[in-house]
Design a protein around this motif. Structure first.
Motif, PDB file in Angstrom:
ATOM      1  N   ALA A 287      43.541   0.354 -54.098  1.00 59.59           N
ATOM      2  CA  ALA A 287      42.922  -0.603 -53.185  1.00 59.59           C
ATOM      3  C   ALA A 287      43.532  -0.448 -51.800  1.00 59.59           C
ATOM      4  O   ALA A 287      44.734  -0.206 -51.661  1.00 59.59           O
ATOM      5  CB  ALA A 287      43.142  -2.037 -53.698  1.00 59.59           C
ATOM      6  N   TRP A 288      42.685  -0.557 -50.795  1.00 64.66           N
ATOM      7  CA  TRP A 288      43.210  -0.588 -49.432  1.00 64.66           C
ATOM      8  C   TRP A 288      42.342  -1.481 -48.573  1.00 64.66           C
ATOM      9  O   TRP A 288      41.188  -1.767 -48.895  1.00 64.66           O
ATOM     10  CB  TRP A 288      43.359   0.804 -48.836  1.00 64.66           C
ATOM     11  CG  TRP A 288      42.091   1.581 -48.656  1.00 64.66           C
ATOM     12  CD1 TRP A 288      41.496   2.408 -49.554  1.00 64.66           C
ATOM     13  CD2 TRP A 288      41.261   1.598 -47.494  1.00 64.66           C
ATOM     14  NE1 TRP A 288      40.347   2.936 -49.035  1.00 64.66           N
ATOM     15  CE2 TRP A 288      40.184   2.460 -47.765  1.00 64.66           C
ATOM     16  CE3 TRP A 288      41.321   0.971 -46.247  1.00 64.66           C
ATOM     17  CZ2 TRP A 288      39.171   2.710 -46.843  1.00 64.66           C
ATOM     18  CZ3 TRP A 288      40.312   1.222 -45.321  1.00 64.66           C
ATOM     19  CH2 TRP A 288      39.267   2.086 -45.632  1.00 64.66           C
ATOM     20  N   SER A 289      42.915  -1.929 -47.452  1.00 61.49           N
ATOM     21  CA  SER A 289      42.273  -2.931 -46.604  1.00 61.49           C
ATOM     22  C   SER A 289      42.320  -2.510 -45.149  1.00 61.49           C
ATOM     23  O   SER A 289      43.304  -1.919 -44.687  1.00 61.49           O
ATOM     24  CB  SER A 289      42.974  -4.288 -46.749  1.00 61.49           C
ATOM     25  OG  SER A 289      43.075  -4.668 -48.105  1.00 61.49           O
ATOM     26  N   PHE A 290      41.248  -2.820 -44.434  1.00 62.79           N
ATOM     27  CA  PHE A 290      41.159  -2.633 -42.986  1.00 62.79           C
ATOM     28  C   PHE A 290      41.088  -4.029 -42.385  1.00 62.79           C
ATOM     29  O   PHE A 290      40.149  -4.777 -42.647  1.00 62.79           O
ATOM     30  CB  PHE A 290      39.915  -1.818 -42.642  1.00 62.79           C
ATOM     31  CG  PHE A 290      39.785  -1.463 -41.184  1.00 62.79           C
ATOM     32  CD1 PHE A 290      40.101  -0.192 -40.738  1.00 62.79           C
ATOM     33  CD2 PHE A 290      39.346  -2.399 -40.259  1.00 62.79           C
ATOM     34  CE1 PHE A 290      39.968   0.143 -39.389  1.00 62.79           C
ATOM     35  CE2 PHE A 290      39.216  -2.083 -38.914  1.00 62.79           C
ATOM     36  CZ  PHE A 290      39.528  -0.802 -38.481  1.00 62.79           C
ATOM     37  N   ALA A 291      42.094  -4.390 -41.600  1.00 61.25           N
ATOM     38  CA  ALA A 291      42.197  -5.759 -41.089  1.00 61.25           C
ATOM     39  C   ALA A 291      42.194  -5.778 -39.574  1.00 61.25           C
ATOM     40  O   ALA A 291      42.798  -4.918 -38.922  1.00 61.25           O
ATOM     41  CB  ALA A 291      43.478  -6.420 -41.609  1.00 61.25           C
ATOM     42  N   GLY A 292      41.486  -6.773 -39.005  1.00 56.83           N
ATOM     43  CA  GLY A 292      41.500  -6.991 -37.562  1.00 56.83           C
ATOM     44  C   GLY A 292      42.211  -8.300 -37.257  1.00 56.83           C
ATOM     45  O   GLY A 292      42.186  -9.247 -38.060  1.00 56.83           O
ATOM     46  N   SER A 297      44.169  -6.023 -32.279  1.00 56.94           N
ATOM     47  CA  SER A 297      44.780  -4.917 -33.016  1.00 56.94           C
ATOM     48  C   SER A 297      44.173  -4.813 -34.407  1.00 56.94           C
ATOM     49  O   SER A 297      43.568  -5.754 -34.916  1.00 56.94           O
ATOM     50  CB  SER A 297      46.296  -5.118 -33.122  1.00 56.94           C
ATOM     51  OG  SER A 297      46.592  -6.310 -33.832  1.00 56.94           O
ATOM     52  N   ILE A 298      44.343  -3.638 -35.026  1.00 56.22           N
ATOM     53  CA  ILE A 298      43.886  -3.430 -36.399  1.00 56.22           C
ATOM     54  C   ILE A 298      45.034  -2.849 -37.220  1.00 56.22           C
ATOM     55  O   ILE A 298      45.936  -2.192 -36.696  1.00 56.22           O
ATOM     56  CB  ILE A 298      42.654  -2.497 -36.465  1.00 56.22           C
ATOM     57  CG1 ILE A 298      43.009  -1.071 -35.984  1.00 56.22           C
ATOM     58  CG2 ILE A 298      41.493  -3.068 -35.680  1.00 56.22           C
ATOM     59  CD1 ILE A 298      43.268  -0.087 -37.083  1.00 56.22           C
ATOM     60  N   GLY A 299      45.006  -3.131 -38.501  1.00 58.88           N
ATOM     61  CA  GLY A 299      45.987  -2.573 -39.419  1.00 58.88           C
ATOM     62  C   GLY A 299      45.289  -2.087 -40.675  1.00 58.88           C
ATOM     63  O   GLY A 299      44.306  -2.686 -41.118  1.00 58.88           O
ATOM     64  N   VAL A 300      45.774  -0.986 -41.230  1.00 63.33           N
ATOM     65  CA  VAL A 300      45.231  -0.442 -42.473  1.00 63.33           C
ATOM     66  C   VAL A 300      46.337  -0.469 -43.518  1.00 63.33           C
ATOM     67  O   VAL A 300      47.467  -0.033 -43.246  1.00 63.33           O
ATOM     68  CB  VAL A 300      44.707   0.992 -42.284  1.00 63.33           C
ATOM     69  CG1 VAL A 300      44.097   1.515 -43.582  1.00 63.33           C
ATOM     70  CG2 VAL A 300      43.677   1.042 -41.157  1.00 63.33           C
ATOM     71  N   TYR A 301      46.013  -0.985 -44.715  1.00 63.90           N
ATOM     72  CA  TYR A 301      47.006  -1.210 -45.758  1.00 63.90           C
ATOM     73  C   TYR A 301      46.564  -0.500 -47.031  1.00 63.90           C
ATOM     74  O   TYR A 301      45.417  -0.648 -47.461  1.00 63.90           O
ATOM     75  CB  TYR A 301      47.189  -2.707 -46.001  1.00 63.90           C
ATOM     76  CG  TYR A 301      47.522  -3.461 -44.729  1.00 63.90           C
ATOM     77  CD1 TYR A 301      48.838  -3.692 -44.354  1.00 63.90           C
ATOM     78  CD2 TYR A 301      46.508  -3.906 -43.877  1.00 63.90           C
ATOM     79  CE1 TYR A 301      49.144  -4.361 -43.177  1.00 63.90           C
ATOM     80  CE2 TYR A 301      46.798  -4.575 -42.696  1.00 63.90           C
ATOM     81  CZ  TYR A 301      48.117  -4.785 -42.354  1.00 63.90           C
ATOM     82  OH  TYR A 301      48.416  -5.434 -41.184  1.00 63.90           O
ATOM     83  N   ASP A 302      47.483   0.267 -47.614  1.00 64.65           N
ATOM     84  CA  ASP A 302      47.165   1.102 -48.771  1.00 64.65           C
ATOM     85  C   ASP A 302      48.086   0.750 -49.933  1.00 64.65           C
ATOM     86  O   ASP A 302      49.316   0.656 -49.763  1.00 64.65           O
ATOM     87  CB  ASP A 302      47.334   2.575 -48.406  1.00 64.65           C
ATOM     88  CG  ASP A 302      46.680   3.518 -49.401  1.00 64.65           C
ATOM     89  OD1 ASP A 302      46.964   3.397 -50.610  1.00 64.65           O
ATOM     90  OD2 ASP A 302      45.872   4.369 -48.993  1.00 64.65           O
TER      91      ASP A 302
END
Length: 449
Positions: A287-292, A297-302
């Protein structure tokens, strides 16, 4: 990053000339017309709208409750009150939120603000999932079992466009022809604190949810420094991402299993000290997430990354509050984001860069939605209008400012937009408590009211 700007929507007050690429298409495909108008009385505002993928119903939230409406006859089917009660404990001097019937031991608590809605199991016996700004998620059953009532109401109206007020609820009442309707009731299936560390405040984004039907995985974030991943089948939180910022999360797009870019391709992966974690159970999908976030700013979490709270990428290409983030099922390597300043960006997460930038409007952008199947986006403005555009920035039809009709009134500031998952239909809610549903003439499933 090779970004190019399209200022086709730069002047909000003027209609842009239709580009040749769109002009070659028939209006039955490109022109959206208002088909249904729903007025939600006794509500401060309408904040969220959501189509059901397979049934002709739509869920509408006014922040404190949700009503389910039939698209076939523009009639309200049922209401759901998102209500809590509070238990006060003198011994522990604390306030505990619980879900129960009211009695003399409990005093009413201010109703939480509904900030997220999702359908679960849409193809069979759908459940309605509601998330509120106190971090609590509630799952309601029997919310889509409305066919019997919809069939009873069919044929009461006439014409191609329906209008009805929320005062005419069909729950446990008689229809216009005097026939007693079957009562429509809902039942709370479960409730839990999906985001226990949320900051309870009337400001901010509240709680945002992203549901992955294929794996039964729920992502929760918002006014919190974490993003939590829940396995609803096991009713267990399986991963907690640390956002790495104290700012509230304002947009969330997720995927599970089907597509997972290598986190080591991120330009700042080594700077963040990202390390791949060993996945012992291969049956558990990644699972991973793309967050604003509120600062643009944006962050990507894996899930594969154990260090840095799971964050593998960080960028700040937007300069203001990110309104939305969307990922289409047919192109999961692309994420489309929008900001309050009217900027829309297309991200290729394989290279972790933006490859296209559109300036769609100059007034504050309050909502954006992306169609799951067609290359079309719709944006809503605080300046009381809606734009529908292609991915290339070409405007489809006129800017929508007024409701249809001889005395069509100006629509209110737009609060929410959503496309139907499979049809060329668009629902828009506004601060004036009116929900408009638009469709193209080519939509063969259009209903008569």
């Amino acid at each position: 990053s090779g970004s190019k700007k399209n200022k086709n929507g730069g002047d909000d007050s003027q209609q842009s000339n239709r580009p040749s690429a769109v002009g070659n298409l028939p209006q039955s495909v490109t022109k959206f017309e208002e088909k249904i108008l729903l007025t939600i009385n006794n509500a401060v505002m309408t904040s969220l709208v959501m189509f059901h993928a397979f049934q002709d119903i739509i869920a509408i939230s006014d922040e404190s409750s949700v009503s389910i409406w039939s698209l076939g006859n523009s009639s309200r089917i049922m209401d759901i009150r998102n209500k809590h009660t509070v238990e006060r404990s003198p011994e522990k001097d604390m306030v505990k939120r619980i879900n129960t019937v009211e009695s003399s031991l409990f005093t009413p608590l201010a109703e939480p603000r509904i900030t997220a809605m999702n359908w679960i199991n849409e193809s069979y016996d759908a459940l309605l999932l509601l998330g509120s700004d106190d971090g609590v998620v509630k799952v309601w059953r029997d919310t889509s079992c409305s066919d019997s009532i919809a069939e009873q109401l069919a044929g009461q109206g006439s014409g191609s466009r329906g209008s009805i007020n929320a005062n005419s609820s069909t729950t446990g009442r008689e229809s216009s022809n005097g026939k007693q309707l079957l009562p429509s009731t809902v039942e709370l299936a479960t409730a839990f604190a999906a985001l226990p560390d949320i900051a309870e405040t009337s400001r901010g984004s509240g709680m945002l949810l992203s549901w992955q039907q294929a794996t039964g995985t729920l992502f929760a974030g918002g006014n919190s420094s974490t993003i939590r991943v829940w396995d609803l089948d096991r009713e267990q939180c399986v991963r907690v991402f640390d956002t790495g910022t104290k700012l509230c999360l304002t947009a969330l797009a997720t995927t599970v299993g089907a597509f997972a870019p290598s986190p080591m391709n991120s330009p700042n992966a080594h700077r963040n000290g990202a390390e791949l974690a060993a996945i012992e159970n291969v049956d558990i999908p990644l699972a991973w997430s793309f967050a604003g976030f509120a600062d643009g700013s944006i962050g990507v979490y894996d899930e594969r990354v154990a260090s840095s709270g799971g964050r593998v990428h960080y960028a700040r290409d937007h300069t203001s509050w990110i309104v939305s983030a969307h990922m289409r099922a047919d192109a999961q390597e692309v994420v489309i984001t929008s900001s309050v300043r009217g900027i829309v960006k297309f991200w290729d997460i394989r290279s972790w860069r933006t490859y296209k930038t559109l300036e769609v409007q100059k007034s504050p952008l309050t909502s954006m939605t992306v169609h799951n199947c067609a290359p079309v986006i719709a944006t809503g403005s605080h300046a009381q209008f809606i734009k529908i555009l292609t991915f290339g920035g070409e405007q489809l039809g006129n800017i929508i400012k007024y409701h249809d009709g001889f005395l069509g009134q100006r629509m209110g500031p737009i609060t929410s937009l959503t496309f139907h998952p499979h049809r060329m239909m668009l629902a828009a809610s506004a601060a004036d408590c009116i929900v408009s549903i638009y469709a193209t003439a080519d939509d063969t499933h259009s209903h008569s009211a």
